[in-house]
Design an enzyme around this catalytic site. Structure first.
Site, short mmCIF file in Angstrom:
data_model
loop_
_atom_site.label_atom_id
_atom_site.label_comp_id
_atom_site.label_asym_id
_atom_site.label_seq_id
_atom_site.Cartn_x
_atom_site.Cartn_y
_atom_site.Cartn_z
N GLY A 1 -6.77 12.35 -9.41
CA GLY A 1 -6.95 10.85 -9.27
C GLY A 1 -7.81 10.26 -9.05
O GLY A 1 -7.99 11.56 -7.69
N MET A 18 -8.83 7.47 -2.81
CA MET A 18 -7.86 8.61 -1.79
C MET A 18 -8.89 9.63 -2.39
O MET A 18 -8.81 9.89 -2.19
CB MET A 18 -6.45 8.68 -2.40
CG MET A 18 -6.07 7.41 -1.63
SD MET A 18 -5.67 7.38 0.65
CE MET A 18 -4.14 8.23 0.44
N THR A 72 -10.55 2.24 7.86
CA THR A 72 -10.99 0.47 7.17
C THR A 72 -10.33 0.11 5.98
O THR A 72 -10.19 -1.15 5.27
CB THR A 72 -12.21 0.85 7.29
OG1 THR A 72 -12.54 1.32 6.69
CG2 THR A 72 -12.60 0.99 8.63
N GLN A 73 -9.82 1.53 4.94
CA GLN A 73 -9.16 0.87 3.88
C GLN A 73 -8.24 -0.38 4.33
O GLN A 73 -8.29 -0.97 2.83
CB GLN A 73 -8.37 2.33 2.97
CG GLN A 73 -8.48 2.05 1.86
CD GLN A 73 -8.29 3.03 0.76
OE1 GLN A 73 -7.43 4.45 2.31
NE2 GLN A 73 -7.66 3.49 -0.31
N ARG A 88 2.53 0.56 3.60
CA ARG A 88 3.37 -0.11 3.55
C ARG A 88 4.42 -1.30 2.44
O ARG A 88 2.58 -1.52 1.79
CB ARG A 88 2.83 -1.02 4.87
CG ARG A 88 1.63 -1.66 4.49
CD ARG A 88 0.96 -2.96 5.65
NE ARG A 88 0.47 -1.49 6.69
CZ ARG A 88 0.71 -1.20 7.82
NH1 ARG A 88 1.94 -2.09 8.56
NH2 ARG A 88 0.74 -0.63 8.40
N THR A 90 0.62 -0.76 0.00
CA THR A 90 -0.29 0.02 0.10
C THR A 90 0.97 1.49 -0.41
O THR A 90 2.42 1.26 -0.08
CB THR A 90 -1.00 -0.13 1.17
OG1 THR A 90 0.08 0.23 2.58
CG2 THR A 90 -2.00 -1.29 1.55
N CYS A 91 0.12 2.52 0.49
CA CYS A 91 1.42 3.54 0.16
C CYS A 91 2.24 3.64 1.44
O CYS A 91 2.61 4.63 1.75
CB CYS A 91 0.23 4.35 0.04
SG CYS A 91 -0.66 5.18 1.61
N SER A 145 -1.97 0.95 11.20
CA SER A 145 -1.81 2.09 9.66
C SER A 145 -2.11 4.03 10.96
O SER A 145 -1.31 3.92 11.84
CB SER A 145 -3.57 1.94 9.77
OG SER A 145 -4.22 1.19 8.51
N GLN A 149 -7.47 -3.42 1.69
CA GLN A 149 -6.78 -4.64 0.85
C GLN A 149 -6.04 -5.81 1.41
O GLN A 149 -5.44 -6.03 0.24
CB GLN A 149 -5.02 -3.15 1.19
CG GLN A 149 -5.17 -1.74 0.08
CD GLN A 149 -5.16 -0.60 1.14
OE1 GLN A 149 -4.48 -0.10 2.18
NE2 GLN A 149 -4.56 1.03 0.42
#
EC number: 1.2.1.70
Length: 453
Positions: free
Chosen positions: A189, A193, A115-116, A52, A49-50, A109, A120
């Site tokens: 984007g 996000m 919760t995102q 990790r 993820t962004c 996090s 993932q």
């Protein structure tokens, strides 16, 4: 057999390092398949993820697994192990299980309770199933991780009013500008996000929102839901001339906004300041933009101060989640314990059923006049006798699995029933097949273990 996690996150590595070690979504399946071919790796899942990048694996040896997982990361991204070693974290066995549960619950996090990350983790789990890079242990463990996260969300307030990185970006803009009602925000984007950023801006009465996305239809759909405007990526420079604030979160592999682009745009902005927040990893905005006059550039790591406020508010709830996680680790270990005795139980059942089948054949030879119905009744009742006789020994052998002298007791058990060869056909000893014995030897100090090289 051991469970091992090797990776880095926002706490161990700055964004300029994380972006060099981020798997793109379309290469994640291939990466898992390739990692499975590495020495010592029995099962694996990659979560990227962004904030990790982490390799989760079941390995046959900790030291070997650690080495090859680290080398895999370095080789995949064209780096040396010396380049990445200072930033890596290692979690082993109980510590690895605890870490996965904490990650899935949003407890690890940057924004506590978000919760995102659960979505993932589930995406990586599903991909690993499709790529067949996982087996019995990770199928069970990752299903439990999802269940644990859902339980924490249901039984505590950890996910209630949880802020997101996008929220933090908007809060940073509010701290700098105060009132946003006369500001024009450009969102680069239209993914999750970007959507959260637009949502938060709309809630704070933003003056004007423009959404740009590589796929114009997605930009139009998102902008339309919040009375905003949509533009194509080709119109980016024009949009930058009109914006006061840029929040960027694309999935691009290179810089979308460069120093040269902004220097050109700045000539037409007549000195108006431009506030830019890059919440993408890899970064969308060239770090050299900070050298441009009138540009105020922030990246995802600059949001930590705002996130700290959220952390203090949610600390009490986090402690409730920790208690649930501790109980779930115990539950997982109890399940894992039974894996080591599965071949013993299977061998015992197989021997008993073989005896029952031979007995039935003998009865049918001696009593040839038996009808089909009578044979079925005899078969049913002899199997019932077998099941009743095996019930207590099987319960007892499951109890052995959690005891300190389990290996000796299981060895005696297999000798008593003369099933050692059937239980361990390749001559393996019990300590080679029992993952939890390894847990106890390698991680005797408790629930958390972060290894260092």
């Amino acid at each position: 057999m051991h469970i091992l996690v090797v990776g880095l996150d926002y706490k161990s590595a700055p964004v300029d390092i994380r972006e060099k070690l981020t798997f793109q979504p379309d290469e994640l399946g291939q990466a898992m398949a390739q990692l499975k071919e590495e020495k010592s790796i029995l099962e694996n899942i990659i979560v990227s993820t962004c904030n990790r990048t982490e390799l989760y694996a079941v390995v046959d040896q900790l030291h070997t697994g650690r080495y090859y997982m680290k080398m895999f990361l370095a080789n995949w991204f064209g780096l040396s192990k010396e380049d990445i070693s200072p930033y890596l974290k290692f979690y082993e066995n109980d510590g690895a299980v605890e870490h996965l549960f904490r990650v899935s619950c949003g407890l690890d996090s940057m924004v506590i309770g978000e919760t995102q990350i659960l979505g993932q983790v589930r995406t990586s789990f599903k991909l690993a199933q499709e790529e067949k890079t996982i087996g019995t242990v990770f199928n069970y463990l990752f299903k439990q991780a999802v269940t644990v996260a859902k339980r924490c969300h249901a039984e505590t307030d950890i996910a209630s009013n949880a802020v997101s990185v996008s929220y933090a970006a908007v809060e940073l803009a509010r701290k700098i500008f105060g009132d946003l009602s006369d500001k024009h925000v450009l969102i680069l984007g239209a993914g999750k996000m970007g959507e959260l950023a637009v949502q938060n801006l709309h809630g704070h009465g933003i003056g004007q929102v423009t959404v740009i996305n590589r796929t114009f239809s997605k930009a139009k759909e998102l902008a339309g839901r919040f009375s905003g405007a949509a533009k194509s990526l080709n119109e980016l420079q024009c949009a930058l001339m009109e914006a006061d604030i840029l929040i960027s979160s694309t999935g691009a592999s290179g810089y979308v906004v460069t120093k040269e682009m902004i220097e050109h745009v700045n000539k037409l902005r007549k000195g108006c300041p431009l506030f830019m927040v890059d919440i993408a990893v890899p970064r969308d905005l060239d770090p050299a933009l900070s050298e441009v006059e009138g540009v105020f550039l922030y990246d995802i790591d600059d949001l930590e101060g705002i996130v700290e406020e959220n952390l203090k508010e949610r600390q009490a709830v986090a402690e409730e989640v920790e208690l649930i996680i501790e109980a779930e680790i115990v539950s997982f270990k109890q399940w894992l314990n039974t894996l080591g005795v599965v071949p013993v139980i299977s061998a015992l059942r197989e021997k008993a059923l073989t005896i029952q089948a031979e007995t039935m054949q003998s009865i049918e030879r001696k009593l040839p006049h038996l009808s089909t119905r009578e044979k079925k009744l005899l078969n049913k009742h002899t199997k019932s006798i077998i099941n009743q006789l095996l019930r207590d020994p099987i319960l007892k052998v499951k109890e052995f699995a959690s005891e300190a002298d389990a290996e000796e007791k299981l060895a005696l058990f297999t000798q008593i029933f003369d099933i050692e060869e059937a239980a361990f056909p390749d001559g393996e000893r019990q300590d080679e097949r029992q993952p939890v014995h390894a847990f106890k030897r390698q991680n005797p100090q408790g629930l958390t273990s972060i290894a260092s090289e």
